[in-house]
Design a protein around this motif. Structure first.
Motif, PDB file in Angstrom:
ATOM      1  N   SER A  73      14.822  51.172 -14.291  1.00 44.23           N
ATOM      2  CA  SER A  73      14.366  52.033 -13.200  1.00 44.23           C
ATOM      3  C   SER A  73      15.523  52.488 -12.311  1.00 44.23           C
ATOM      4  N   GLY A  74      16.413  51.545 -11.972  1.00 43.68           N
ATOM      5  CA  GLY A  74      17.548  51.891 -11.113  1.00 43.68           C
ATOM      6  C   GLY A  74      18.492  52.875 -11.784  1.00 43.68           C
ATOM      7  N   LEU A  75      18.744  52.673 -13.070  1.00 42.17           N
ATOM      8  CA  LEU A  75      19.606  53.574 -13.830  1.00 42.17           C
ATOM      9  C   LEU A  75      19.000  54.971 -13.875  1.00 42.17           C
ATOM     10  N   LYS A  76      17.701  55.036 -14.124  1.00 44.05           N
ATOM     11  CA  LYS A  76      17.010  56.331 -14.180  1.00 44.05           C
ATOM     12  C   LYS A  76      17.119  57.052 -12.838  1.00 44.05           C
ATOM     13  N   SER A  77      16.908  56.328 -11.745  1.00 46.88           N
ATOM     14  CA  SER A  77      16.996  56.924 -10.408  1.00 46.88           C
ATOM     15  C   SER A  77      18.410  57.420 -10.111  1.00 46.88           C
ATOM     16  N   TYR A  78      19.400  56.633 -10.528  1.00 51.17           N
ATOM     17  CA  TYR A  78      20.804  57.015 -10.317  1.00 51.17           C
ATOM     18  C   TYR A  78      21.112  58.316 -11.060  1.00 51.17           C
ATOM     19  N   ILE A  79      20.649  58.416 -12.299  1.00 54.06           N
ATOM     20  CA  ILE A  79      20.886  59.617 -13.105  1.00 54.06           C
ATOM     21  C   ILE A  79      20.219  60.825 -12.469  1.00 54.06           C
ATOM     22  N   PHE A  80      19.005  60.649 -11.967  1.00 54.99           N
ATOM     23  CA  PHE A  80      18.291  61.746 -11.311  1.00 54.99           C
ATOM     24  C   PHE A  80      19.060  62.229 -10.078  1.00 54.99           C
ATOM     25  N   ARG A  81      19.517  61.275  -9.254  1.00 56.37           N
ATOM     26  CA  ARG A  81      20.271  61.643  -8.044  1.00 56.37           C
ATOM     27  C   ARG A  81      21.583  62.332  -8.407  1.00 56.37           C
TER      28      ARG A  81
END
Length: 346
Positions: free
Chosen positions: A219-227
């Motif tokens: 989840s954190g990796l996905k959020s980082y990529i989105f940002r």
């Protein structure tokens, strides 16, 4: 019932959106039918109510076609195996009801099958993996799919223990959500794999999640990529278009690195160097290439399923049903499906 040494088992899989039916004898698959549901593409993901409704329409067709392709008669079937869970409860109920009806009509027993257990046991089908051989016990099973990311220690056919699982999003879901961000249709993981072939996987660096033990977190990796992408798009509206290939390659690379790191830890912890892959993501060519390289480097005995058996399929239900048949593990008609994964499988 009369026990047979060489039974014919039908396997029914309806945990998500694929209506899948297979027939097995010994370890040989006689037929393997999968009817997909393309309607979910326009919604960007699985709609449970629609999935259940289409199973009601498609499963009977899949059963009839599977019996015809196997070149057998219905009365020759010795047991009905079906997915009891985990999965979408509406879809599971349709499969369960149909399996019970078939068993009652033919006066044969039912055998319930755990979906995750079945993915793990796909390697015991004749020619089920690219090695054309069966893994010896114990072994480590890495299940990577749209709904699950798990490391399982397999001591015997029906004795398994989960060593690690995702704390949030499963790997396949992460690929699909990132793909949607890129404008790809559902399911999007195949597009990330396709475009990554033309990209530089070293172009963009993303941080690995700090998760203790053998668990995963995406989840954190996905959020980082989105940002990261949103910030780049503010500066350059054409950033995504210019860097699509490299982004796909870099994202795929960091996720595979996480899988390799965790399996390496599992091998050290358990001292088991036999590893099987299963689930839809195990068909990813880059995943297979990297795991084969690491297997050679670290002296792992690696088993990769043939692509025919990576996604949800009736064959994995049929082989598990056959194993349970020989162990005389039959079930009552009172069984009901479960939607959530059971962390200890017996």
């Amino acid at each position: 019932m009369k026990y047979k040494k060489d039974p014919i088992i039908i396997g029914i899989e309806s945990s998500c959106d694929d209506s899948a039916v297979s027939i097995i004898r010994s370890r040989k698959i006689l037929s393997n039918v999968i009817i997909g549901q393309n309607i979910h593409k326009k919604y960007g993901g699985i709609v449970p109510e629609l999935a259940a409704r289409l199973h009601d329409k498609n499963l009977l067709k899949a059963i009839d076609k599977s019996i015809k392709l196997a070149n057998i008669k219905k009365y020759q079937i010795d047991a009905v195996s079906f997915t009891i869970g985990p999965g979408l409860i509406g879809s599971l109920l349709i499969g369960c009801s149909l399996a019970k009806s078939l068993a009652i009509g033919l006066n044969i027993p039912i055998i319930t099958v755990d979906h995750i257990q079945a993915h793990t046991l796909i390697h015991f089908i004749e020619n089920g993996n690219i090695n054309n051989s069966y893994p010896n016990f114990p072994f480590l099973s890495l299940v990577i799919s749209g709904g699950h990311t798990l490391i399982i220690k397999v001591d015997d056919y029906l004795h398994m223990k989960v060593l690690g699982s995702t704390l949030d999003n499963p790997i396949g879901e992460v690929f699909d959500k990132i793909a949607r961000k890129f404008g790809f249709s559902y399911p999007g993981g195949v597009f990330i794999e396709k475009y990554s072939k033309y990209g530089n996987f070293k172009k963009f660096k993303f941080p690995k999640p700090l998760v203790k033990g053998l668990n995963f977190s995406f989840s954190g990796l996905k959020s980082y990529i989105f940002r990261f992408i949103d910030e780049k798009l503010i500066k350059d509206p054409n950033f995504l278009k210019k860097n699509l290939f490299d982004l796909c390659a870099s994202i795929q690379n960091i996720i595979i690195d996480i899988l390799i790191e965790k399996i390496h830890k599992a091998v050290i912890k358990t001292k088991i160097n036999r590893i099987t892959l299963s689930g839809g993501v195990s068909s990813n060519e880059r995943v297979k290439k990297v795991f084969l390289f690491q297997a050679k480097k670290n002296n792992w005995n690696l088993f990769i399923p043939n692509n025919l058996y990576t996604n949800d399929n009736g064959a994995m239900i049929a082989i598990t049903g056959m194993i349970k048949y020989h162990k005389k593990q039959f079930n009552s008609l009172n069984v009901t499906p479960y939607s959530k994964f059971k962390y200890f499988i017996n």
